[in-house]
Scaffold this active site. Structure first.
Site, PDB file in Angstrom:
ATOM      1  CB  SER A  65      -1.179   0.083   1.396  1.00  0.00           C
ATOM      2  OG  SER A  65      -1.191   0.992   1.369  1.00  0.00           O
ATOM      3  CE  LYS A 101      21.408  -7.489  20.095  1.00  0.00           C
ATOM      4  NZ  LYS A 101      19.115  -7.294  19.447  1.00  0.00           N
TER       5      LYS A 101
HETATM    6  P1  FAD Z   1       4.873  -3.680   8.577  1.00  0.00           P
HETATM    7  O1  FAD Z   1       5.430  -3.320   8.600  1.00  0.00           O
HETATM    8  O2  FAD Z   1       3.185  -3.598   9.258  1.00  0.00           O
HETATM    9  O3  FAD Z   1       3.995  -3.558   7.350  1.00  0.00           O
HETATM   10  C1  FAD Z   1       2.775  -4.077   6.661  1.00  0.00           C
HETATM   11  C2  FAD Z   1       2.861  -3.933   5.346  1.00  0.00           C
HETATM   12  O4  FAD Z   1       1.325  -3.924   4.909  1.00  0.00           O
HETATM   13  C3  FAD Z   1       3.342  -2.384   4.918  1.00  0.00           C
HETATM   14  O5  FAD Z   1       4.301  -2.002   3.356  1.00  0.00           O
HETATM   15  C4  FAD Z   1       1.661  -1.814   4.775  1.00  0.00           C
HETATM   16  O6  FAD Z   1       1.305  -1.287   3.033  1.00  0.00           O
HETATM   17  C5  FAD Z   1       1.200  -3.297   4.129  1.00  0.00           C
HETATM   18  N1  FAD Z   1       0.212  -3.342   3.597  1.00  0.00           N
HETATM   19  C6  FAD Z   1      -1.081  -3.136   4.807  1.00  0.00           C
HETATM   20  N2  FAD Z   1      -2.432  -3.634   4.811  1.00  0.00           N
HETATM   21  C7  FAD Z   1      -2.410  -3.562   3.409  1.00  0.00           C
HETATM   22  C8  FAD Z   1      -3.918  -4.067   2.226  1.00  0.00           C
HETATM   23  N3  FAD Z   1      -4.770  -3.737   2.890  1.00  0.00           N
HETATM   24  N4  FAD Z   1      -3.044  -3.848   1.078  1.00  0.00           N
HETATM   25  C9  FAD Z   1      -1.673  -3.319   0.762  1.00  0.00           C
HETATM   26  N5  FAD Z   1      -0.509  -3.187   1.406  1.00  0.00           N
HETATM   27  C10 FAD Z   1      -1.453  -3.400   2.703  1.00  0.00           C
HETATM   28  N6  FAD Z   1      12.203  -7.061  15.190  1.00  0.00           N
HETATM   29  C11 FAD Z   1      12.990  -7.257  15.813  1.00  0.00           C
HETATM   30  O7  FAD Z   1      13.491  -7.953  15.131  1.00  0.00           O
HETATM   31  N7  FAD Z   1      14.276  -6.526  16.791  1.00  0.00           N
HETATM   32  C12 FAD Z   1      13.534  -4.542  17.333  1.00  0.00           C
HETATM   33  O8  FAD Z   1      13.849  -4.117  17.801  1.00  0.00           O
HETATM   34  C13 FAD Z   1      12.248  -4.913  16.741  1.00  0.00           C
HETATM   35  N8  FAD Z   1      11.903  -3.447  17.486  1.00  0.00           N
HETATM   36  C14 FAD Z   1      10.034  -3.742  17.387  1.00  0.00           C
HETATM   37  C15 FAD Z   1       9.304  -2.675  18.541  1.00  0.00           C
HETATM   38  C16 FAD Z   1       8.137  -2.223  17.892  1.00  0.00           C
HETATM   39  C17 FAD Z   1       7.789  -1.238  19.029  1.00  0.00           C
HETATM   40  C18 FAD Z   1       7.564  -3.554  17.653  1.00  0.00           C
HETATM   41  C19 FAD Z   1       6.201  -3.551  17.674  1.00  0.00           C
HETATM   42  C20 FAD Z   1       8.132  -3.987  16.859  1.00  0.00           C
HETATM   43  C21 FAD Z   1       9.365  -4.400  17.052  1.00  0.00           C
HETATM   44  N9  FAD Z   1       9.864  -5.565  16.044  1.00  0.00           N
HETATM   45  C22 FAD Z   1      11.153  -5.900  15.918  1.00  0.00           C
HETATM   46  C23 FAD Z   1       9.339  -6.022  14.980  1.00  0.00           C
HETATM   47  C24 FAD Z   1       9.816  -5.824  13.605  1.00  0.00           C
HETATM   48  O9  FAD Z   1       9.333  -4.003  14.192  1.00  0.00           O
HETATM   49  C25 FAD Z   1       8.958  -5.898  13.217  1.00  0.00           C
HETATM   50  O10 FAD Z   1       8.626  -7.490  12.697  1.00  0.00           O
HETATM   51  C26 FAD Z   1       9.281  -5.779  11.030  1.00  0.00           C
HETATM   52  O11 FAD Z   1       9.158  -4.422  10.763  1.00  0.00           O
HETATM   53  C27 FAD Z   1       8.470  -6.663  10.283  1.00  0.00           C
HETATM   54  O12 FAD Z   1       6.507  -5.853   9.977  1.00  0.00           O
HETATM   55  P2  FAD Z   1       5.886  -6.603   9.282  1.00  0.00           P
HETATM   56  O13 FAD Z   1       6.523  -6.264   7.411  1.00  0.00           O
HETATM   57  O14 FAD Z   1       4.878  -7.619   9.574  1.00  0.00           O
HETATM   58  O15 FAD Z   1       5.076  -5.626   9.325  1.00  0.00           O
END
Ligand code: FAD
Length: 529
Positions: free
Chosen positions: A47, A86
């Site tokens: 998105s 790290k």
């Molecule tokens: P997101 O980053 O949320 O990505 C979701 C994606 O889906 C986005 O591109 C969005 O645009 C897309 N999307 C959503 N809805 C739609 C739709 N309808 N149509 C098309 N696309 C859509 N992990 C570590 O290893 N080390 C850390 O130090 C660490 N710190 C963290 C601290 C916090 C507070 C949190 C909450 C998490 C942390 N994590 C950490 C975990 C890490 O941030 C995530 O595992 C990683 O960023 C993966 O996120 P994601 O890609 O699953 O989700």
């Protein structure tokens, strides 16, 4: 099984659609290309409107297998992602204000069959178990780089990245403990991996998925986008973060919450520019205990990522932000706060029919041990190992789900231990950590750890990324539980253990004298002042 279900379920998988372009989406797309090349068509739809989570910048040392698998060298991707090294996590104030210790990426030396931590408990040679038993604790205190200016690494008993690997390795067959992981800018890494994947043939679609269309058997036929029409495929990977857009459509079973044992459910994060030349760069992540949780500090090149992870039952968002800003000081005045609600736990199954959740959509525990990206890496590696190249199989899917669940359940145990074993008990939040329910298996293990530090036989029995030395380091550092050395040591001649402790002291001193500071290393590399 309906005819359509039969068709989707038994067709060899050649077309994969990934929804979501955060760290999970792009790591998955890159890895699938690196694994299968042109044998698989991969489309990633992300998105333009829904932001990524915007945090997730500290990793595990095993993340190197991911970069190696992609054929990426540190010298290529690290500068592009403002990455630093790290060596450990520094825990501050978990025992009492002003106290700190390290959980390093370093296995324990073993003397006469007993880990050096057992000997340390027996001999008590100093105040600091971490400095007495590990090299890395002193390197972190002295803010040293793990590499010399000529790029040589301080310990050499593992294969270096520069060697040409004969084959690519994955998490579960790692045989040595690599001494460092990375801090990096997650948004820059996602951008870097976008380039990697698109250059190698991944199709990128910038659009919103507005519908997920199932057949009558509940298999995903296609996703509908706002502007690019339908995207069909054989396998759909849900990387939509906490939204779990696809998984919520295909899976009926409830989410397995870990909230009862790990109550932190909120975070507020800041990106803080800092003058690294003045402050230096700690070669570790710092986790500083607070009244209702803890604050992370992740040093990147040119800025620090920081955030307060807290429980909304003990602290409100305004207080959390104020606490974080007071902790950061004037450097953070201009920084915009990112308030995040966290869903702690995992999907009962991360793979249901032809939908696999990877990343936050699959599960998450608070980032106390930086496990988010590790979960992603594990999910992807297992997906490749279980890949339904000849069509889907219930047994293969179940095997994947078991492995992924075990990894997260194991980490849940390890994190629960952090709170239970912390000596800190100065307010309701910290007192409650001692009476909260805990997984039954952990309660049984804690009993045995009172008489003998954790070993391979009595930690969580399935692969979950942590070895027994990590448990020993946490128990010794957190200081809230009585620990005793094995009785057998009273009957031993301790000369060999004394020699080993001395050799750690000698080697540490030598390394602190010889290694450049972490800042000096990167300043040299990037031509900084
Ligand atoms: P997101 O980053 O949320 O990505 C979701 C994606 O889906 C986005 O591109 C969005 O645009 C897309 N999307 C959503 N809805 C739609 C739709 N309808 N149509 C098309 N696309 C859509 N992990 C570590 O290893 N080390 C850390 O130090 C660490 N710190 C963290 C601290 C916090 C507070 C949190 C909450 C998490 C942390 N994590 C950490 C975990 C890490 O941030 C995530 O595992 C990683 O960023 C993966 O996120 P994601 O890609 O699953 O989700």
């Amino acid at each position: 099984m309906t005819a359509t279900t039969h068709e989707l379920g038994h067709r060899p998988v050649r077309d994969v659609v990934i929804v979501g372009g955060g760290t999970a989406g792009w790591m998955t797309a890159s890895y699938l290309r690196a694994a299968f090349g042109d044998a698989l068509r991969v489309t990633l739809v992300e998105s333009k409107n829904v932001p990524t989570i915007g945090v997730g910048e500290a990793t595990f040392s095993t993340v190197r297998h991911f970069f190696e698998y992609l054929g990426l060298d540190e010298t290529e991707w690290m500068p592009a992602c403002k990455a630093t090294y790290k060596l450990a996590i520094r825990f501050e104030d978990w025992r009492r204000p002003g106290h700190h210790f390290y959980h390093p990426f370093e296995r324990l030396r073993v003397v006469d069959g007993f880990p050096i931590t057992d000997w340390w408990l027996h001999l008590r040679p100093g105040e600091r178990f971490d400095r007495d038993c590990f090299l890395i604790a002193s390197l972190c205190d002295a803010m040293r780089s793990p590499r010399y200016l000529d790029n040589g690494i301080f310990e050499q008993d593992f294969r270096e990245d520069g060697d040409t690997p004969q084959y690519r390795t994955t998490l579960t067959e790692q045989d040595t403990q690599f001494p460092y992981a990375y801090h990096f800018d997650a948004a820059l890494l996602a951008r870097y991996l976008t380039g990697y994947a698109v250059d190698r043939g991944v199709r990128q679609v910038l659009d919103d998925v507005v519908d997920v269309v199932l057949d009558e058997g509940g298999w995903i036929e296609r996703v509908t986008t706002a502007e690019h029409g339908d995207l069909s495929g054989d396998l759909f990977i849900d990387c939509t973060g906490f939204r779990s857009l696809l998984m919520n459509r295909v899976a009926e079973e409830p989410f397995v919450s870990y909230q009862d044992t790990l109550p932190n459910d909120r975070a507020v994060a800041l990106r803080v520019p800092v003058d690294m030349a003045r402050r230096g760069i700690r070669p570790c992540t710092t986790a500083t205990a607070q009244d209702a949780g803890w604050i992370w500090t992740i040093p990147l090149l040119g800025r620090v990522g920081t955030g307060y992870v807290y429980s909304s039952s003990y602290c409100d968002a305004d207080t959390a932000e104020r606490t974080l800003r007071a902790f950061v000081g004037p450097d953070g005045e201009e920084a915009q706060a990112n308030h995040i609600k966290m869903r702690i736990g995992r999907s009962a199954r991360s793979w249901v029919r032809n939908c696999v959740a990877v990343g936050l959509s699959s599960g998450f525990v608070e980032p106390l041990e930086s496990t988010g990206i590790f979960f992603i890496q594990n999910g992807i590696e297992q997906l490749v190992k279980h890949f339904p190249g000849r069509g889907f199989s219930d047994a293969v899917t179940a095997s994947y789900n078991r492995q992924v669940a075990n990894v997260m359940d194991g980490v849940r145990e390890f994190l629960t231990l952090h709170y239970y074993a912390a000596a800190r008990q100065d307010n309701d939040y910290w007192r409650d950590t001692k009476t909260r329910p805990m997984p039954d298996s952990l309660a049984a293990r804690l009993e045995s750890w009172g008489t003998q530090l954790p070993d391979i036989e009595n930690v969580f029995p399935h692969y979950h990324g942590f070895e027994s030395y990590s448990y020993a380091a946490m128990l010794l550092g957190l200081g809230g539980l009585p620990l005793r050395p094995p009785a057998a040591l009273e009957l031993f001649d301790d000369a060999a253990a004394q020699r080993e402790l001395q050799s750690i002291r000698d080697r540490t001193k030598q390394l602190v004298d010889q290694l450049p500071s972490h800042y000096a290393y990167f300043a040299h590399l990037h031509g900084l002042p």
